[in-house]
Design a protein around this motif. Structure first.
Motif, PDB file in Angstrom:
ATOM      1  N   LYS A   1     -34.677 -95.294-133.846  1.00 40.33           N
ATOM      2  CA  LYS A   1     -34.600 -95.796-135.065  1.00 40.33           C
ATOM      3  C   LYS A   1     -35.303 -96.764-135.456  1.00 40.33           C
ATOM      4  N   LYS A   2     -35.379 -97.767-134.141  1.00 40.19           N
ATOM      5  CA  LYS A   2     -36.188 -99.131-134.312  1.00 40.19           C
ATOM      6  C   LYS A   2     -37.107 -99.204-133.537  1.00 40.19           C
ATOM      7  N   ILE A   3     -37.659 -98.532-132.498  1.00 41.16           N
ATOM      8  CA  ILE A   3     -38.503 -98.754-131.609  1.00 41.16           C
ATOM      9  C   ILE A   3     -39.688 -97.467-131.668  1.00 41.16           C
ATOM     10  N   PRO A   4     -40.906 -98.072-132.085  1.00 37.84           N
ATOM     11  CA  PRO A   4     -42.045 -96.923-131.893  1.00 37.84           C
ATOM     12  C   PRO A   4     -42.168 -96.302-130.853  1.00 37.84           C
ATOM     13  N   TYR A   5     -42.446 -95.043-130.657  1.00 34.93           N
ATOM     14  CA  TYR A   5     -42.781 -94.230-129.532  1.00 34.93           C
ATOM     15  C   TYR A   5     -43.549 -93.050-130.011  1.00 34.93           C
ATOM     16  N   GLN A   6     -43.895 -92.558-128.957  1.00 38.41           N
ATOM     17  CA  GLN A   6     -44.923 -91.236-128.875  1.00 38.41           C
ATOM     18  C   GLN A   6     -44.634 -90.456-127.620  1.00 38.41           C
TER      19      GLN A   6
ATOM     20  N   VAL B   1     -42.345-102.191-127.590  1.00 36.19           N
ATOM     21  CA  VAL B   1     -41.354-103.263-127.870  1.00 36.19           C
ATOM     22  C   VAL B   1     -41.748-104.467-128.247  1.00 36.19           C
ATOM     23  N   SER B   2     -41.503-105.005-129.197  1.00 38.09           N
ATOM     24  CA  SER B   2     -41.887-106.247-129.688  1.00 38.09           C
ATOM     25  C   SER B   2     -40.815-107.213-129.406  1.00 38.09           C
ATOM     26  N   LYS B   3     -41.467-108.541-129.435  1.00 39.45           N
ATOM     27  CA  LYS B   3     -40.598-109.603-128.923  1.00 39.45           C
ATOM     28  C   LYS B   3     -39.188-109.641-129.814  1.00 39.45           C
ATOM     29  N   GLU B   4     -39.159-109.068-131.100  1.00 37.81           N
ATOM     30  CA  GLU B   4     -37.920-109.256-131.945  1.00 37.81           C
ATOM     31  C   GLU B   4     -36.980-108.194-131.537  1.00 37.81           C
ATOM     32  N   ASN B   5     -37.314-107.406-130.838  1.00 35.76           N
ATOM     33  CA  ASN B   5     -36.383-106.261-130.519  1.00 35.76           C
ATOM     34  C   ASN B   5     -35.818-106.200-129.039  1.00 35.76           C
ATOM     35  N   ILE B   6     -36.246-107.285-128.404  1.00 39.49           N
ATOM     36  CA  ILE B   6     -35.702-107.335-126.907  1.00 39.49           C
ATOM     37  C   ILE B   6     -34.243-107.616-126.713  1.00 39.49           C
TER      38      ILE B   6
ATOM     39  N   GLU C   1     -52.028 -92.440-128.284  1.00 40.37           N
ATOM     40  CA  GLU C   1     -51.607 -92.214-129.582  1.00 40.37           C
ATOM     41  C   GLU C   1     -50.921 -93.289-130.025  1.00 40.37           C
ATOM     42  N   LEU C   2     -50.100 -94.080-129.199  1.00 38.18           N
ATOM     43  CA  LEU C   2     -49.562 -95.180-129.623  1.00 38.18           C
ATOM     44  C   LEU C   2     -50.319 -96.482-129.746  1.00 38.18           C
ATOM     45  N   LYS C   3     -51.263 -96.573-129.026  1.00 39.15           N
ATOM     46  CA  LYS C   3     -52.219 -97.655-129.092  1.00 39.15           C
ATOM     47  C   LYS C   3     -53.054 -97.684-130.326  1.00 39.15           C
ATOM     48  N   LYS C   4     -53.470 -96.539-130.782  1.00 38.53           N
ATOM     49  CA  LYS C   4     -54.235 -96.271-131.813  1.00 38.53           C
ATOM     50  C   LYS C   4     -53.432 -97.030-133.227  1.00 38.53           C
ATOM     51  N   LYS C   5     -52.128 -97.040-133.084  1.00 39.95           N
ATOM     52  CA  LYS C   5     -51.424 -97.508-134.349  1.00 39.95           C
ATOM     53  C   LYS C   5     -51.314 -99.173-134.542  1.00 39.95           C
ATOM     54  N   ASN C   6     -52.253 -99.672-133.549  1.00 41.42           N
ATOM     55  CA  ASN C   6     -52.675-101.196-133.680  1.00 41.42           C
ATOM     56  C   ASN C   6     -51.369-102.163-133.608  1.00 41.42           C
ATOM     57  N   TYR C   7     -50.582-101.772-132.767  1.00 40.35           N
ATOM     58  CA  TYR C   7     -49.471-102.829-132.513  1.00 40.35           C
ATOM     59  C   TYR C   7     -49.831-103.969-131.684  1.00 40.35           C
ATOM     60  N   TYR C   8     -49.366-104.927-131.945  1.00 44.53           N
ATOM     61  CA  TYR C   8     -49.820-106.343-131.258  1.00 44.53           C
ATOM     62  C   TYR C   8     -49.144-106.083-130.063  1.00 44.53           C
ATOM     63  N   TYR C   9     -49.766-106.222-128.682  1.00 43.48           N
ATOM     64  CA  TYR C   9     -49.046-105.997-127.338  1.00 43.48           C
ATOM     65  C   TYR C   9     -49.875-107.060-126.355  1.00 43.48           C
TER      66      TYR C   9
END
Length: 209
Positions: free
Chosen positions: A55-60, A22-27, A93-101
């Motif tokens: 549709k909006k939130i990346p997940y694994q 969850v990015s700040k933009e999607n809160i 699997e999710l972390k390796k996609k390099n999202y900023y968290y």
């Protein structure tokens, strides 16, 4: 990033573990959908809102089917070890996609030392975890992961029910025992290996042992 699992207390059906970012933009988007109150949502509400979330939130997600669950149990994997391995898998699997968290949060189901002991033989480990009790109430990404897991669990239960032509109940209650007996009478006891967690006490009640 947060992760949560569903199905560990259900006799029938798989265990589903999901990590969500969850990015700040999607809160605000998630708060508008009432994700914060996910425990108060009915299964029907979950079926309605989760398609919007995914549709909006990346997940694994990883689904541990009943055959594999029963095989692991025979190899002395307890429930917490399975959960730790699966949480680590979806988080990696999710972390390796390099999202900023800022944090990776896991709903604490046992002490961190035990969690990491369960995954000590895994080469691909996620170590930077914040363990929180009732994390679903405190962390939107965990609440999201919980909802997505539940949604997928409901889909899997629906598939199993259709294949058997019998609606499988959730939980591990006396209704579950009655349906289990019905399934055994129609399909034989070996069928339970494909659809149920055999180490639950329900198995003894169903088979009359």
């Amino acid at each position: 990033i947060g992760s949560d699992e569903v199905g560990t207390g259900d006799y029938f059906g798989p265990i589903v573990v999901t990590s969500a970012y969850v990015s700040k933009e999607n809160i605000d988007f998630l708060l508008d959908l009432k994700v914060k109150d996910s425990k108060k949502l009915t299964d029907q509400q979950i079926i309605e809102i989760v398609p919007q979330i995914i549709k909006k939130i990346p997940y694994q997600t990883f689904i541990l089917n009943n055959k594999d669950y029963n095989k692991y149990k025979q190899n002395d994997f307890n429930m917490n070890k399975m959960k730790a391995i699966l949480h680590n898998k979806v988080l990696y699997e999710l972390k390796k996609k390099n999202y900023y968290y800022d944090y990776i949060v896991v709903d604490q189901f046992e002490p961190p030392k035990s969690y990491f002991n369960h995954i000590k033989d895994t080469n691909l480990k996620v170590n930077d975890i914040l363990f929180l009790t009732k994390a679903e109430d405190q962390c939107l990404s965990v609440a999201c992961a919980s909802l997505i897991s539940r949604y997928i669990f409901l889909q899997e239960m629906n598939k199993l029910s259709k294949a058997l032509n019998i609606i499988l109940p959730k939980g591990a209650n006396p209704t579950v025992d009655e349906i289990g007996k019905k399934i055994v009478s129609i399909y034989g006891k070996d069928k339970l290996n494909d659809i149920a967690k055999l180490n639950f006490k329900n198995t003894e009640k169903i088979l009359g042992n």
